[in-house]
Scaffold this motif. Structure first.
Motif, PDB file in Angstrom:
ATOM      1  N   ARG A   1      38.829  42.142 -25.137  1.00 46.60           N
ATOM      2  CA  ARG A   1      39.530  43.354 -24.708  1.00 46.60           C
ATOM      3  C   ARG A   1      39.798  43.358 -23.212  1.00 46.60           C
ATOM      4  O   ARG A   1      40.732  43.966 -22.742  1.00 46.60           O
ATOM      5  CB  ARG A   1      38.722  44.591 -25.081  1.00 46.60           C
ATOM      6  N   ASN A   2      38.973  42.683 -22.461  1.00 47.61           N
ATOM      7  CA  ASN A   2      39.150  42.665 -21.013  1.00 47.61           C
ATOM      8  C   ASN A   2      40.064  41.532 -20.548  1.00 47.61           C
ATOM      9  O   ASN A   2      40.178  41.280 -19.363  1.00 47.61           O
ATOM     10  CB  ASN A   2      37.798  42.566 -20.313  1.00 47.61           C
ATOM     11  N   GLY A   3      40.716  40.864 -21.489  1.00 43.95           N
ATOM     12  CA  GLY A   3      41.664  39.826 -21.136  1.00 43.95           C
ATOM     13  C   GLY A   3      41.044  38.465 -20.914  1.00 43.95           C
ATOM     14  O   GLY A   3      41.742  37.518 -20.559  1.00 43.95           O
ATOM     15  N   ILE A   4      39.754  38.327 -21.108  1.00 45.00           N
ATOM     16  CA  ILE A   4      39.087  37.040 -20.932  1.00 45.00           C
ATOM     17  C   ILE A   4      39.325  36.196 -22.168  1.00 45.00           C
ATOM     18  O   ILE A   4      39.124  36.630 -23.289  1.00 45.00           O
ATOM     19  CB  ILE A   4      37.571  37.228 -20.700  1.00 45.00           C
ATOM     20  N   TYR A   5      39.782  34.960 -21.951  1.00 49.52           N
ATOM     21  CA  TYR A   5      39.974  34.044 -23.056  1.00 49.52           C
ATOM     22  C   TYR A   5      38.705  33.233 -23.264  1.00 49.52           C
ATOM     23  O   TYR A   5      38.125  32.717 -22.322  1.00 49.52           O
ATOM     24  CB  TYR A   5      41.138  33.093 -22.767  1.00 49.52           C
ATOM     25  N   PHE A   6      38.307  33.153 -24.506  1.00 44.62           N
ATOM     26  CA  PHE A   6      37.111  32.403 -24.856  1.00 44.62           C
ATOM     27  C   PHE A   6      37.475  31.554 -26.052  1.00 44.62           C
ATOM     28  O   PHE A   6      37.940  32.079 -27.056  1.00 44.62           O
ATOM     29  CB  PHE A   6      35.986  33.387 -25.186  1.00 44.62           C
ATOM     30  N   ARG A   7      37.323  30.276 -25.960  1.00 48.46           N
ATOM     31  CA  ARG A   7      37.753  29.378 -27.027  1.00 48.46           C
ATOM     32  C   ARG A   7      36.585  28.958 -27.889  1.00 48.46           C
ATOM     33  O   ARG A   7      35.563  28.525 -27.394  1.00 48.46           O
ATOM     34  CB  ARG A   7      38.428  28.165 -26.411  1.00 48.46           C
ATOM     35  N   PHE A   8      36.765  29.077 -29.198  1.00 49.89           N
ATOM     36  CA  PHE A   8      35.782  28.589 -30.173  1.00 49.89           C
ATOM     37  C   PHE A   8      36.437  27.568 -31.065  1.00 49.89           C
ATOM     38  O   PHE A   8      37.550  27.645 -31.444  1.00 49.89           O
ATOM     39  CB  PHE A   8      35.244  29.722 -31.046  1.00 49.89           C
TER      40      PHE A   8
ATOM     41  N   GLN B   1      31.940  43.287 -23.211  1.00 49.14           N
ATOM     42  CA  GLN B   1      32.274  43.016 -21.819  1.00 49.14           C
ATOM     43  C   GLN B   1      31.026  42.939 -20.946  1.00 49.14           C
ATOM     44  O   GLN B   1      30.975  43.416 -19.826  1.00 49.14           O
ATOM     45  CB  GLN B   1      33.240  44.064 -21.278  1.00 49.14           C
ATOM     46  N   SER B   2      30.000  42.301 -21.485  1.00 50.31           N
ATOM     47  CA  SER B   2      28.737  42.209 -20.764  1.00 50.31           C
ATOM     48  C   SER B   2      28.541  40.858 -20.073  1.00 50.31           C
ATOM     49  O   SER B   2      27.535  40.657 -19.411  1.00 50.31           O
ATOM     50  CB  SER B   2      27.568  42.497 -21.710  1.00 50.31           C
ATOM     51  N   LEU B   3      29.486  39.943 -20.232  1.00 44.69           N
ATOM     52  CA  LEU B   3      29.417  38.666 -19.537  1.00 44.69           C
ATOM     53  C   LEU B   3      30.411  38.675 -18.390  1.00 44.69           C
ATOM     54  O   LEU B   3      31.536  39.134 -18.537  1.00 44.69           O
ATOM     55  CB  LEU B   3      29.757  37.500 -20.472  1.00 44.69           C
ATOM     56  N   SER B   4      29.992  38.135 -17.282  1.00 51.42           N
ATOM     57  CA  SER B   4      30.904  38.052 -16.142  1.00 51.42           C
ATOM     58  C   SER B   4      31.915  36.939 -16.384  1.00 51.42           C
ATOM     59  O   SER B   4      31.693  36.041 -17.196  1.00 51.42           O
ATOM     60  CB  SER B   4      30.124  37.786 -14.861  1.00 51.42           C
ATOM     61  N   GLN B   5      33.010  37.010 -15.669  1.00 54.03           N
ATOM     62  CA  GLN B   5      34.041  35.970 -15.763  1.00 54.03           C
ATOM     63  C   GLN B   5      33.457  34.599 -15.412  1.00 54.03           C
ATOM     64  O   GLN B   5      33.799  33.598 -16.011  1.00 54.03           O
ATOM     65  CB  GLN B   5      35.204  36.307 -14.821  1.00 54.03           C
ATOM     66  N   GLU B   6      32.533  34.591 -14.473  1.00 56.40           N
ATOM     67  CA  GLU B   6      31.897  33.343 -14.056  1.00 56.40           C
ATOM     68  C   GLU B   6      31.106  32.715 -15.203  1.00 56.40           C
ATOM     69  O   GLU B   6      31.153  31.510 -15.416  1.00 56.40           O
ATOM     70  CB  GLU B   6      30.979  33.624 -12.866  1.00 56.40           C
ATOM     71  N   LEU B   7      30.386  33.550 -15.980  1.00 57.97           N
ATOM     72  CA  LEU B   7      29.617  33.023 -17.101  1.00 57.97           C
ATOM     73  C   LEU B   7      30.527  32.523 -18.209  1.00 57.97           C
ATOM     74  O   LEU B   7      30.219  31.528 -18.873  1.00 57.97           O
ATOM     75  CB  LEU B   7      28.667  34.088 -17.637  1.00 57.97           C
ATOM     76  N   VAL B   8      31.638  33.200 -18.419  1.00 54.31           N
ATOM     77  CA  VAL B   8      32.586  32.737 -19.425  1.00 54.31           C
ATOM     78  C   VAL B   8      33.145  31.381 -19.009  1.00 54.31           C
ATOM     79  O   VAL B   8      33.295  30.473 -19.833  1.00 54.31           O
ATOM     80  CB  VAL B   8      33.708  33.776 -19.646  1.00 54.31           C
ATOM     81  N   SER B   9      33.416  31.207 -17.715  1.00 47.57           N
ATOM     82  CA  SER B   9      33.926  29.913 -17.253  1.00 47.57           C
ATOM     83  C   SER B   9      32.856  28.823 -17.382  1.00 47.57           C
ATOM     84  O   SER B   9      33.182  27.667 -17.682  1.00 47.57           O
ATOM     85  CB  SER B   9      34.442  30.008 -15.821  1.00 47.57           C
ATOM     86  N   VAL B  10      31.588  29.176 -17.180  1.00 44.56           N
ATOM     87  CA  VAL B  10      30.497  28.208 -17.382  1.00 44.56           C
ATOM     88  C   VAL B  10      30.483  27.752 -18.832  1.00 44.56           C
ATOM     89  O   VAL B  10      30.399  26.565 -19.126  1.00 44.56           O
ATOM     90  CB  VAL B  10      29.127  28.819 -16.991  1.00 44.56           C
ATOM     91  N   SER B  11      30.600  28.690 -19.751  1.00 45.82           N
ATOM     92  CA  SER B  11      30.579  28.330 -21.171  1.00 45.82           C
ATOM     93  C   SER B  11      31.802  27.506 -21.544  1.00 45.82           C
ATOM     94  O   SER B  11      31.712  26.610 -22.366  1.00 45.82           O
ATOM     95  CB  SER B  11      30.476  29.580 -22.040  1.00 45.82           C
TER      96      SER B  11
ATOM     97  N   TYR C   1      27.532  31.386 -31.528  1.00 46.56           N
ATOM     98  CA  TYR C   1      28.926  31.738 -31.263  1.00 46.56           C
ATOM     99  C   TYR C   1      29.195  33.217 -31.561  1.00 46.56           C
ATOM    100  O   TYR C   1      29.905  33.888 -30.818  1.00 46.56           O
ATOM    101  CB  TYR C   1      29.874  30.859 -32.073  1.00 46.56           C
ATOM    102  N   GLN C   2      28.620  33.705 -32.647  1.00 42.62           N
ATOM    103  CA  GLN C   2      28.805  35.122 -32.989  1.00 42.62           C
ATOM    104  C   GLN C   2      28.220  36.029 -31.913  1.00 42.62           C
ATOM    105  O   GLN C   2      28.819  37.048 -31.550  1.00 42.62           O
ATOM    106  CB  GLN C   2      28.159  35.429 -34.341  1.00 42.62           C
ATOM    107  N   GLN C   3      27.053  35.662 -31.400  1.00 45.89           N
ATOM    108  CA  GLN C   3      26.431  36.484 -30.360  1.00 45.89           C
ATOM    109  C   GLN C   3      27.237  36.435 -29.068  1.00 45.89           C
ATOM    110  O   GLN C   3      27.336  37.434 -28.348  1.00 45.89           O
ATOM    111  CB  GLN C   3      24.988  36.044 -30.118  1.00 45.89           C
TER     112      GLN C   3
ATOM    113  N   ILE D   1      31.091  39.205 -25.384  1.00 44.34           N
ATOM    114  CA  ILE D   1      32.434  39.306 -24.812  1.00 44.34           C
ATOM    115  C   ILE D   1      33.078  40.634 -25.200  1.00 44.34           C
ATOM    116  O   ILE D   1      33.687  41.306 -24.376  1.00 44.34           O
ATOM    117  CB  ILE D   1      33.308  38.120 -25.260  1.00 44.34           C
ATOM    118  N   GLN D   2      32.920  41.025 -26.463  1.00 43.45           N
ATOM    119  CA  GLN D   2      33.496  42.289 -26.904  1.00 43.45           C
ATOM    120  C   GLN D   2      32.891  43.472 -26.166  1.00 43.45           C
ATOM    121  O   GLN D   2      33.571  44.450 -25.886  1.00 43.45           O
ATOM    122  CB  GLN D   2      33.321  42.463 -28.410  1.00 43.45           C
TER     123      GLN D   2
END
Length: 191
Positions: free
Chosen positions: A184-191, A161-171, A151-153, A158-159
């Motif tokens: 920072r890029n406005g992508i929401y990621f839930r932990f 900004q090296s993951l695409s929006q598509e990969l964030v949605s996969v996760s 989760y930390q990695q 995300i910080q």
């Protein structure tokens, strides 16, 4: 190649890297990383991919940041070589799965770092990313420290900004998160 020479020299005389050799390895890996980032150097570096991959034999003696850099270099070179030779990226997928399946924490952490590096650089089908991501989660389910490290990695990715929006949605589809993090890029990621 300087990093490989430093590692092999140091490991032959003791079991861990000293501060000065760790600094040398860090400088060598950062130099190699900068070379790999330049598209003009990709063809030359691909010739030495087998030697760069050989540094992985000593990766259990590297710091987490050094291992992250090394796996990032390998994924970057393998992703650009994908059109001509898909075996490089396939080998990295296999290696990451192997690391995630090992019993010791050091290799499992290397597997997590490899999974995150693949997620950053792989531009193929999302099914492969989904599979490696799911495998990483399954491999860490009985190891809370490894799950937290994963989760930390992901947060670091995300910080940066090296993951695409598509990969964030996969996760987001794969994991049931409880905490919400807004990058920072406005992508929401839930932990």
């Amino acid at each position: 190649m300087i990093g490989a020479a430093s590692i092999s020299y140091q490991t032959s005389s003791s079991s861990s890297l000293t501060a000065s050799s760790a600094h040398e390895v860090g400088v060598a890996l950062m130099t190699l990383q900068r070379l790999a980032e330049d598209e003009n150097n990709e063809e030359d570096l691909k010739k030495y991919l087998i030697f760069i991959r050989g540094i992985l034999d000593y990766s259990d003696r590297l710091s987490i940041s050094h291992t992250r850099i090394l796996l990032g270099i390998l994924c970057k070179l393998a992703s650009t070589a994908r059109e001509e030779d898909s075996s490089s990226m396939n080998e990295l997928f296999i290696l990451v799965r192997k690391y995630l399946g090992m019993n010791d924490i050091t290799h499992r952490r290397m597997g997590v770092l490899g999974c995150c590096s693949i997620m950053q650089y792989y531009r193929g089908d999302t099914e492969s990313i989904h599979n490696i991501f799911s495998f990483c989660l399954k491999s860490s389910r009985n190891f809370p420290d490894i799950r937290l490290f994963f989760y930390q990695q992901l947060i670091v990715c995300i910080q940066q900004q090296s993951l695409s929006q598509e990969l964030v949605s996969v996760s987001n589809r794969v994991v049931d998160y409880n905490i919400v993090y807004k990058g920072r890029n406005g992508i929401y990621f839930r932990f």
